[in-house]
Design an enzyme around this catalytic site. Sequence first.
Site, PDB file in Angstrom:
ATOM      1  N   HIS A 177      45.252  29.519  46.872  1.00 26.56           N
ATOM      2  CA  HIS A 177      45.045  31.048  46.545  1.00 26.56           C
ATOM      3  C   HIS A 177      43.639  31.252  46.152  1.00 26.56           C
ATOM      4  O   HIS A 177      43.395  30.797  45.143  1.00 26.56           O
ATOM      5  CB  HIS A 177      46.286  31.385  45.639  1.00 26.56           C
ATOM      6  N   ALA A 178      43.168  32.268  46.820  1.00 27.25           N
ATOM      7  CA  ALA A 178      41.501  32.590  46.429  1.00 27.25           C
ATOM      8  C   ALA A 178      41.353  33.055  45.012  1.00 27.25           C
ATOM      9  O   ALA A 178      42.464  33.670  44.370  1.00 27.25           O
ATOM     10  CB  ALA A 178      41.360  33.544  47.412  1.00 27.25           C
TER      11      ALA A 178
ATOM     12  N   HIS B 234      36.209  40.322  48.221  1.00 21.46           N
ATOM     13  CA  HIS B 234      37.159  40.625  47.263  1.00 21.46           C
ATOM     14  C   HIS B 234      36.663  39.693  45.847  1.00 21.46           C
ATOM     15  O   HIS B 234      36.579  40.158  44.757  1.00 21.46           O
ATOM     16  CB  HIS B 234      38.300  40.473  47.414  1.00 21.46           C
ATOM     17  N   GLU B 235      36.778  38.202  46.165  1.00 24.16           N
ATOM     18  CA  GLU B 235      36.496  37.307  45.207  1.00 24.16           C
ATOM     19  C   GLU B 235      35.007  37.623  44.653  1.00 24.16           C
ATOM     20  O   GLU B 235      34.835  37.576  43.426  1.00 24.16           O
ATOM     21  CB  GLU B 235      36.471  36.035  45.632  1.00 24.16           C
TER      22      GLU B 235
ATOM     23  N   HIS C 149      34.798  40.004  41.910  1.00 23.75           N
ATOM     24  CA  HIS C 149      35.019  39.757  40.643  1.00 23.75           C
ATOM     25  C   HIS C 149      33.988  38.864  40.100  1.00 23.75           C
ATOM     26  O   HIS C 149      33.459  39.035  38.707  1.00 23.75           O
ATOM     27  CB  HIS C 149      36.035  38.438  40.674  1.00 23.75           C
TER      28      HIS C 149
ATOM     29  N   GLU D 272      40.236  44.052  40.225  1.00 21.22           N
ATOM     30  CA  GLU D 272      40.566  43.941  41.706  1.00 21.22           C
ATOM     31  C   GLU D 272      40.012  44.741  42.539  1.00 21.22           C
ATOM     32  O   GLU D 272      39.850  44.484  43.942  1.00 21.22           O
ATOM     33  CB  GLU D 272      41.989  44.048  41.722  1.00 21.22           C
TER      34      GLU D 272
ATOM     35  N   HIS E  15      51.792  34.671  42.400  1.00 21.91           N
ATOM     36  CA  HIS E  15      51.321  35.364  41.384  1.00 21.91           C
ATOM     37  C   HIS E  15      52.649  35.037  40.290  1.00 21.91           C
ATOM     38  O   HIS E  15      52.496  35.289  39.056  1.00 21.91           O
ATOM     39  CB  HIS E  15      51.166  36.824  41.248  1.00 21.91           C
TER      40      HIS E  15
ATOM     41  N   TYR F   8      46.989  44.989  41.546  1.00 21.48           N
ATOM     42  CA  TYR F   8      46.398  45.203  42.728  1.00 21.48           C
ATOM     43  C   TYR F   8      47.206  46.622  43.498  1.00 21.48           C
ATOM     44  O   TYR F   8      46.456  47.260  44.311  1.00 21.48           O
ATOM     45  CB  TYR F   8      47.386  44.183  43.566  1.00 21.48           C
TER      46      TYR F   8
HETATM   47  O1  X8Z Z   1      45.742  37.489  44.789  1.00 22.36           O
HETATM   48  C1  X8Z Z   1      44.654  38.198  45.460  1.00 22.36           C
HETATM   49  C2  X8Z Z   1      43.439  37.756  45.533  1.00 22.36           C
HETATM   50  C3  X8Z Z   1      42.922  37.125  44.423  1.00 22.36           C
HETATM   51  S1  X8Z Z   1      42.832  38.231  42.906  1.00 22.36           S
HETATM   52  C4  X8Z Z   1      43.266  37.050  46.521  1.00 22.36           C
HETATM   53  N1  X8Z Z   1      45.118  39.488  45.937  1.00 22.36           N
HETATM   54  C5  X8Z Z   1      46.525  39.680  45.905  1.00 22.36           C
HETATM   55  C6  X8Z Z   1      47.590  38.861  46.797  1.00 22.36           C
HETATM   56  O2  X8Z Z   1      47.161  37.947  47.625  1.00 22.36           O
HETATM   57  O3  X8Z Z   1      48.835  38.945  46.761  1.00 22.36           O
HETATM   58  C7  X8Z Z   1      44.422  40.266  46.574  1.00 22.36           C
HETATM   59  C8  X8Z Z   1      45.398  41.272  47.171  1.00 22.36           C
HETATM   60  C9  X8Z Z   1      46.757  41.229  46.439  1.00 22.36           C
HETATM   61 ZN    ZN Z   2      41.413  39.432  42.737  1.00 20.81          ZN
END
Ligand code: X8Z
Ligand code: ZN
Length: 638
Positions: free
Chosen positions: A379-380, A409-410, A413, A437, A537, A547
Site C-alpha cells: 500500500h503506497a 499523491h505520494e 506528502h 492527502e 487502513h 480522504y
Molecule cells: O491510502 C491512500 C494513499 C496513501 S495515503 C495511497 N489513499 C486512500 C486509499 O487508497 O484507500 C488514497 C486515496 C484513498
Molecule cells: Zn496519502
Amino acid sequence: MKKLALVIAATMAVSACDNRQSDQGAVPQSGSPSAAAQVSYGADDTSAGTVARAATEGSISLSPEGARAFLDDAQARLEKMAEEVSHAGWVASTYINLDSQYTEALAVERYTTLAVELAQEAAKFDNVELDPETRRMLTMLKQGLVLPAPKDPELTAELAQIGSKMQGMYGAGKYCTGEGDKEKCYTLTEMGQVMAKSRDPKLLKELWVGWRKVAPPMKPLYERQVEIANAGAQELGYDNLSVMWRSKYDMPPDAFAADMDAQWSKVKPLYEALHCHVRAKLNEHYGDGVAPAQGKIPAHLLGNMWAQEWGNIYDIVKDDDMQAPYDLTELVVKSGMSEKDMVKVGEKFFTSLGFKPLPETFWERSQFTQPRDRDVVCHASAWNLDGKDDIRIKMCINKTGEDLITIHHELGHNFYQRIYNTQPFLYKEGANDGFHEAVGDTVALSITPKYLKQIGLMDEIPGEDKDLGYLMQQALDKIAFLPFGLLVDKWRWQVFNGEVKPGDYNKAWWKLREDYQGIQAPVQRSEANFDPGAKYHIPGNTPYARYFLARIQQFQFHRALCDAAGETGPLHRCSIFKNDAAGKKLRNMLAMGASKPWPDAMEALTGQRELDAAAIVDYFQPLMVYLQEQNKDRQCGW
Ligand code: X8Z
Ligand code: ZN
C-alpha cells in the site's frame, strides 16, 4: 500517514498513509526518562505558578514559561524517538518478518509510553492561562497519538504488538487457490490488476471473496486493539477513541462529524446520478443475471477491490460517442518509461512550481517496485524518517495511469513534509490530515491533456467534444469515492464508541456500504467474515475521514490555484504546471505546516475559511447535466 515517518505525522504518525506509531528512543535502560529530560509536577500545584519538582537544574512550573519549557523538552524527546520509530517502521514495512515486527513493536511501545506520559503532563496546564500558541501546542501534544495506550506497560506493549502484527498480516496476505503442486498464490497487487481489467464476473467474484480471507484472523486482534486504545483515550480525558479522533480539526468533535455530513449532502446528488448511470451501463454490459438494473450494484463489478474508485470500468460506462481524450495507461506504456521515470515525471511537476528537487537519498532509499524475494506492505505511502530531508516513498508501482496519479499523491506528502521541516516538531504536520492527502491530488488535477502535451506524452490536445469523456473518467474516481471516504470512519467511530459491538462488526460495515454507496456484497456475508479488515487502513490503523476531506479540499485548492495562475477556462482544462504564481501560493500555505488552525491555511490559499463542496460540484457541472439527461427515464436510487 504523515510526520517524521508517518508515524510522527499525526503527531505521532511516522509516515503519510501509514500510521505506525512512533516510539521513543532516548529512554535509558531503567525505562525512566533521562534526567535532563525529566519533568514532573509536584502535588503542591495549587497556586498559580507553583514550581514543580526540579528536573535537573532547571525547574518547570505550571506557568506560561513552564509550559513553554515543557514543550521544548517534550518536542525534542518526541522528535528523537520518532526518528527511531520511523526506521523501525520502514524495515517492518519493507521486510515483513518476525524480527522486523518485533523491533518495530518495541519502538512503537516506547514511543507510545513517552507520548502518553507527555500528554498527561500537558493536561496539567489545562487551568493555566496561556497564550494561544502555547495552548495550541499543548492541545496537539494531548491529541497526538492515533492509538493511545493506558499507562500500563503491559497494555502498551500488547497494543504495539497487535499493530505490527496486523500490518504484517495485511502486507503478507495472499489468495491461494489449487492444491499441492497446483497451488497458485496471488498478491493483492496482482489481484488489483485483474479486478481493474477483467470483465469475467466469475473470476471477479472469486478474487473478491478470496482476498477477504485475509481478514477473519485479524478480528480478535482488532477487537482487542479497540479495547486497549479506548482505555488509553479515556485516560487522556476523552469519552472514547472516536471523540479523540474527531477532536483534531480545530472544532468540537460533533461539529466535525456534522460538517462531514453537510458536505456529503451537497455532493450526494452527483453521486446518485453517477450511480444510476453506472448501474444502467453495467446492466447493459452484463445483463440482469449479473448486474441488475435496479437496487444495489454488486461490489465486484466496479473495477476495484473495494469498489472505492471506479475509473477502471470507464470502457463500460462511456457512450459510443464519448471517446476518452486519452488513456493514461496507454500513454505511460507507449512512452517506454520505467517506474522510476514515472516518479521523475511527478517530481518535475513539483519543481516546476518552485519546490526543491528531491534529495539524492530519496532515489537511493525509496521502494518503487515490489521486491520479488520478500513480503512488503505494498500500500503506497510517503515517509519522512528524520523530520528533515530523509523523505521516501514506498510503492509497488505498476505502469498504469492509476499509479502515475498515486505517485503524484505520494509526492504531495513528501513535498509537504519537506517544506514544513523547519517548523517545531508538533507543527510538522498538515494543517489537518485532509490537507496532507489533498496536496498531491491537487497537483494531479493538473494532469490535463494540455499538460500531457507539454511534457511530450501526447501529440495533440483533444477538442472540447472530448471533455465529457474526461469528466466521466474523473468522476468515476473522484465522485465514486466520496461515500466510501465517508463511511470507513463512520464505521470506526461506531465501533470505538461502543454503538457497534464485535458481534455486529461485519453487519454494521455492510449496512454503511449499502446505505451510502448503494453497493452490495456479491455473496452472502456473516460475522465469520471481517470485511473491514480487508481494507488497508483498518489493520493499518490509519484514520480515513482525511480522504473524504481531501476530495472536497483538492477542488477548492485547484480552483484557487487556477485563479492565481490567471486561467479563465473551465477548471477541468486548467493546469498549473510551470506557473510561478500558483506555485508560490501553494508553497506558502504548505510551509505553514500545522502552525495555525486549518481555516487559516485554507484562507491563505483560497480566501475561504471553510470546506466548500461548491468547487467539486462546479467542476463536474457539465457532467451532471449529461447524467441528468441520461437518467431522465430511469428509476434511480437503491
Ligand atoms: O491510502 C491512500 C494513499 C496513501 S495515503 C495511497 N489513499 C486512500 C486509499 O487508497 O484507500 C488514497 C486515496 C484513498
Ligand atoms: Zn496519502
